[in-house]
Motif scaffolding. Structure first.
Motif, PDB file in Angstrom:
ATOM      1  N   ASN A   3       0.854  -1.185   0.000  1.00 23.85           N
ATOM      2  CA  ASN A   3       0.000   0.000   0.000  1.00 23.85           C
ATOM      3  C   ASN A   3       0.891   1.237   0.000  1.00 23.85           C
ATOM      4  O   ASN A   3       1.949   1.251   0.632  1.00 23.85           O
ATOM      5  CB  ASN A   3      -0.897  -0.008   1.245  1.00 23.85           C
ATOM      6  N   VAL A   4       0.469   2.275  -0.722  1.00 19.01           N
ATOM      7  CA  VAL A   4       1.220   3.529  -0.754  1.00 19.01           C
ATOM      8  C   VAL A   4       0.412   4.600  -0.028  1.00 19.01           C
ATOM      9  O   VAL A   4      -0.684   4.964  -0.461  1.00 19.01           O
ATOM     10  CB  VAL A   4       1.518   3.982  -2.195  1.00 19.01           C
ATOM     11  N   PHE A   5       0.951   5.094   1.086  1.00 19.58           N
ATOM     12  CA  PHE A   5       0.307   6.156   1.860  1.00 19.58           C
ATOM     13  C   PHE A   5       0.800   7.508   1.340  1.00 19.58           C
ATOM     14  O   PHE A   5       2.004   7.792   1.383  1.00 19.58           O
ATOM     15  CB  PHE A   5       0.647   6.009   3.341  1.00 19.58           C
ATOM     16  N   CYS A   6      -0.105   8.325   0.849  1.00 19.34           N
ATOM     17  CA  CYS A   6       0.237   9.634   0.287  1.00 19.34           C
ATOM     18  C   CYS A   6      -0.221  10.715   1.259  1.00 19.34           C
ATOM     19  O   CYS A   6      -1.426  10.875   1.492  1.00 19.34           O
ATOM     20  CB  CYS A   6      -0.436   9.822  -1.068  1.00 19.34           C
ATOM     21  N   ILE A   7       0.738  11.454   1.816  1.00 16.64           N
ATOM     22  CA  ILE A   7       0.443  12.397   2.895  1.00 16.64           C
ATOM     23  C   ILE A   7       0.534  13.838   2.401  1.00 16.64           C
ATOM     24  O   ILE A   7       1.511  14.224   1.759  1.00 16.64           O
ATOM     25  CB  ILE A   7       1.428  12.195   4.066  1.00 16.64           C
ATOM     26  N   GLY A   8      -0.486  14.636   2.724  1.00 18.77           N
ATOM     27  CA  GLY A   8      -0.424  16.045   2.372  1.00 18.77           C
ATOM     28  C   GLY A   8      -1.777  16.669   2.101  1.00 18.77           C
ATOM     29  O   GLY A   8      -2.773  16.297   2.715  1.00 18.77           O
ATOM     30  N   GLU A   9      -1.814  17.595   1.147  1.00 17.30           N
ATOM     31  CA  GLU A   9      -3.010  18.408   0.959  1.00 17.30           C
ATOM     32  C   GLU A   9      -3.955  17.850  -0.109  1.00 17.30           C
ATOM     33  O   GLU A   9      -3.547  17.206  -1.066  1.00 17.30           O
ATOM     34  CB  GLU A   9      -2.641  19.859   0.609  1.00 17.30           C
ATOM     35  N   LEU A  10      -5.216  18.145   0.118  1.00 15.05           N
ATOM     36  CA  LEU A  10      -6.286  17.935  -0.848  1.00 15.05           C
ATOM     37  C   LEU A  10      -7.085  19.229  -0.845  1.00 15.05           C
ATOM     38  O   LEU A  10      -7.545  19.671   0.208  1.00 15.05           O
ATOM     39  CB  LEU A  10      -7.156  16.748  -0.427  1.00 15.05           C
ATOM     40  N   ALA A  33     -10.614  19.201  -8.419  1.00 14.00           N
ATOM     41  CA  ALA A  33      -9.911  18.621  -7.271  1.00 14.00           C
ATOM     42  C   ALA A  33      -8.420  18.827  -7.471  1.00 14.00           C
ATOM     43  O   ALA A  33      -7.892  18.606  -8.564  1.00 14.00           O
ATOM     44  CB  ALA A  33     -10.236  17.137  -7.144  1.00 14.00           C
ATOM     45  N   GLY A  34      -7.728  19.266  -6.433  1.00 16.11           N
ATOM     46  CA  GLY A  34      -6.302  19.514  -6.532  1.00 16.11           C
ATOM     47  C   GLY A  34      -5.552  19.012  -5.313  1.00 16.11           C
ATOM     48  O   GLY A  34      -6.142  18.536  -4.340  1.00 16.11           O
ATOM     49  N   ALA A  38      -2.787  13.924  -3.375  1.00 18.05           N
ATOM     50  CA  ALA A  38      -4.063  13.320  -3.764  1.00 18.05           C
ATOM     51  C   ALA A  38      -4.006  12.853  -5.213  1.00 18.05           C
ATOM     52  O   ALA A  38      -4.504  11.764  -5.553  1.00 18.05           O
ATOM     53  CB  ALA A  38      -5.196  14.315  -3.568  1.00 18.05           C
ATOM     54  N   ASN A  39      -3.391  13.671  -6.092  1.00 23.31           N
ATOM     55  CA  ASN A  39      -3.213  13.260  -7.486  1.00 23.31           C
ATOM     56  C   ASN A  39      -2.390  11.973  -7.582  1.00 23.31           C
ATOM     57  O   ASN A  39      -2.695  11.080  -8.373  1.00 23.31           O
ATOM     58  CB  ASN A  39      -2.501  14.360  -8.279  1.00 23.31           C
ATOM     59  N   VAL A  40      -1.326  11.896  -6.779  1.00 23.95           N
ATOM     60  CA  VAL A  40      -0.467  10.710  -6.801  1.00 23.95           C
ATOM     61  C   VAL A  40      -1.245   9.481  -6.351  1.00 23.95           C
ATOM     62  O   VAL A  40      -1.149   8.407  -6.961  1.00 23.95           O
ATOM     63  CB  VAL A  40       0.774  10.920  -5.908  1.00 23.95           C
ATOM     64  N   ALA A  41      -2.036   9.631  -5.294  1.00 23.03           N
ATOM     65  CA  ALA A  41      -2.845   8.506  -4.804  1.00 23.03           C
ATOM     66  C   ALA A  41      -3.801   8.020  -5.885  1.00 23.03           C
ATOM     67  O   ALA A  41      -3.978   6.813  -6.095  1.00 23.03           O
ATOM     68  CB  ALA A  41      -3.614   8.923  -3.555  1.00 23.03           C
ATOM     69  N   CYS A  42      -4.424   8.967  -6.604  1.00 25.02           N
ATOM     70  CA  CYS A  42      -5.349   8.605  -7.687  1.00 25.02           C
ATOM     71  C   CYS A  42      -4.610   7.927  -8.834  1.00 25.02           C
ATOM     72  O   CYS A  42      -5.118   6.963  -9.431  1.00 25.02           O
ATOM     73  CB  CYS A  42      -6.080   9.837  -8.198  1.00 25.02           C
TER      74      CYS A  42
END
Length: 318
Positions: A3-10, A33-34, A38-42
Motif C-alpha cells: 500500500n502507498v500512503f500519500c500524505i499532504g493536501e487535498l 480537485a487539486g 491526492a493526485n499521486v494517490a489517484c
C-alpha cells in the motif's frame, strides 16, 4: 502489493475559464480537485495499485466533493480527517503576458493531526511525502515530520517530492530549502523538477545537482524534463530516460502521474529498498512512468487525465 500512503493536501483549484487576464478580471471559474499527494494517490489506484490518502479537508461541501473524487478513483480515504476549518482553496488564472495569477486561501489542509496507530500501518508498505503545503506551518508540518521520523525508524520505503510552488515561497526560498533537506536525507526516492533540483542543490547542471542531493542521503533521484524524458541518477547510474512523443494539451498533473506510476511499480517489488542497485530494472520502471506522465498531458485536468493500465499498455515504450 504494498500500500502507498500519500500524505499532504487535498484542495479545490478554481481555474479561470477565460485565460489571458488576471484574477481581478476573471468572472467564471471551473472547480477542480487539486493537491499533489491526492493526485499521486489517484494515479496509483487508477493503475491498479493500492493507495491511501492522509490529509485534512473541511466539513463543507467542497470537502465532500474532494473525498468523493478520491473514492471514485479507488483511493482509500479512511485516514482522511475532517475539520471545522474551511477546505483549502486556490484560484488560478493566466494573464496576457503568460504570467500565472495565483491566490491561495489556506484552510483545513494545515489541520492534519498525528496518529501513531497510522504509523504502525506503514510497516512493509511505502510512504510518499509529496505536499506543496506541508512546510508552510500549522499542525500539518509537525505531523508530516513525525510521520517521516516513524517511517525512517522502521525502515519503510520513503518517497519525497518537494512540490515547490514559487507563489507560496516568494522571498522565503532559503527557508524552503532548509526545511526540505531532512526529507531528502531520509528518502529512498526523490522526484524533482529541473527547477527544484537546481534550487535545492544550488547547482545548475543535472550532474552537479544530483551529486549534492545524493550527498544528503537519497539513493534514487528522478528529475523530470518534460518532452526530453527523465534524468535518472543513483550512486552508480546517471542517464536520461527518454519518453514517448505526444501532442500535449495540458501539463497539469503530469509529474504526479509520473511518480504515481513509479510508486505503483515499486509497490509490486519484494524489496524496493535495494532497487537503487539494479540500474536496468530502474530504467524500465522510469520509462513506464514517463509514459504515464506523457499520456496525462494529452487530456485536460489532473485526476481526470490520469491513465489506467489499459491506456498505459496501448502506448509503446518509445
Amino acid at each position: 502489493m504494498k500500500n502507498v500512503f500519500c500524505i499532504g493536501e487535498l484542495l479545490i483549484d478554481f481555474i479561470a475559464e477565460k485565460q489571458g487576464s488576471d484574477l481581478s478580471k476573471a468572472t467564471e471559474f471551473t472547480k477542480k480537485a487539486g493537491g499533489a499527494p491526492a493526485n499521486v494517490a489517484c494515479a496509483i489506484s487508477k493503475l491498479g495499485g493500492e493507495s491511501a490518502f492522509v490529509g485534512c479537508i473541511g466539513e463543507d461541501p467542497f470537502g465532500s466533493f474532494l473525498l468523493n473524487t478520491l473514492t471514485e478513483s479507488g483511493v482509500d480515504i479512511s485516514f482522511a480527517q475532517r475539520s471545522k476549518t474551511f477546505t483549502t482553496l486556490a484560484f488560478v488564472s493566466i494573464a496576457s503576458d503568460g504570467e500565472r495569477d495565483f491566490v491561495f486561501s489556506r484552510g483545513a489542509d494545515r489541520e492534519l493531526t498525528y496518529h501513531p496507530e497510522l504509523s504502525a500501518q506503514f510497516n512493509g508498505n511505502i510512504v510518499h511525502f509529496g505536499a506543496a503545503t506541508a512546510l508552510l506551518g500549522g499542525p500539518l508540518e509537525e505531523t508530516y515530520a513525525l510521520y517521516l521520523k516513524d517511517a525512517a525508524k522502521n525502515n519503510v520505503f520513503i518517497s519525497y517530492d518537494p512540490n515547490f510552488r514559487g507563489d507560496l515561497w516568494k522571498g522565503s526560498e532559503a527557508i524552503f530549502i532548509k526545511k526540505c533537506r531532512p526529507y531528502i536525507a531520509k528518502a529512498h526516492l526523490c522526484k524533482f523538477s529541473l527547477e527544484e533540483a537546481q534550487l535545492l542543490s544550488g547547482k545548475q547542471t543535472l550532474e552537479e545537482a544530483c551529486e549534492i542531493l545524493h550527498a544528503l542521503g537519497t539513493k534514487i533521484i528522478t528529475v523530470t524534463l518534460g518532452e526530453k524524458g527523465t534524468y535518472l541518477s543513483t550512486p552508480t547510474l546517471k542517464k536520461i530516460i527518454p519518453t514517448i512523443k505526444v501532442s500535449p494539451i495540458d501539463t497539469t498533473g503530469a509529474g504526479d502521474a509520473f511518480i504515481g506510476c513509479l510508486l505503483k511499480i515499486l509497490a509490486t517489488k519484494e524489496n524496493p529498498l535495494s532497487l537503487w542497485e539494479h540500474g536496468a530494472q530502474l530504467e524500465e520502471m522510469v520509462s513506464e512512468a514517463n509514459k504515464a506522465g506523457a499520456i496525462t498531458t494529452t487530456n485536460f485536468g489532473a485526476i481526470a487525465a490520469l491513465p489506467d493500465q489499459a491506456q498505459l499498455d496501448s502506448y509503446p515504450l518509445r
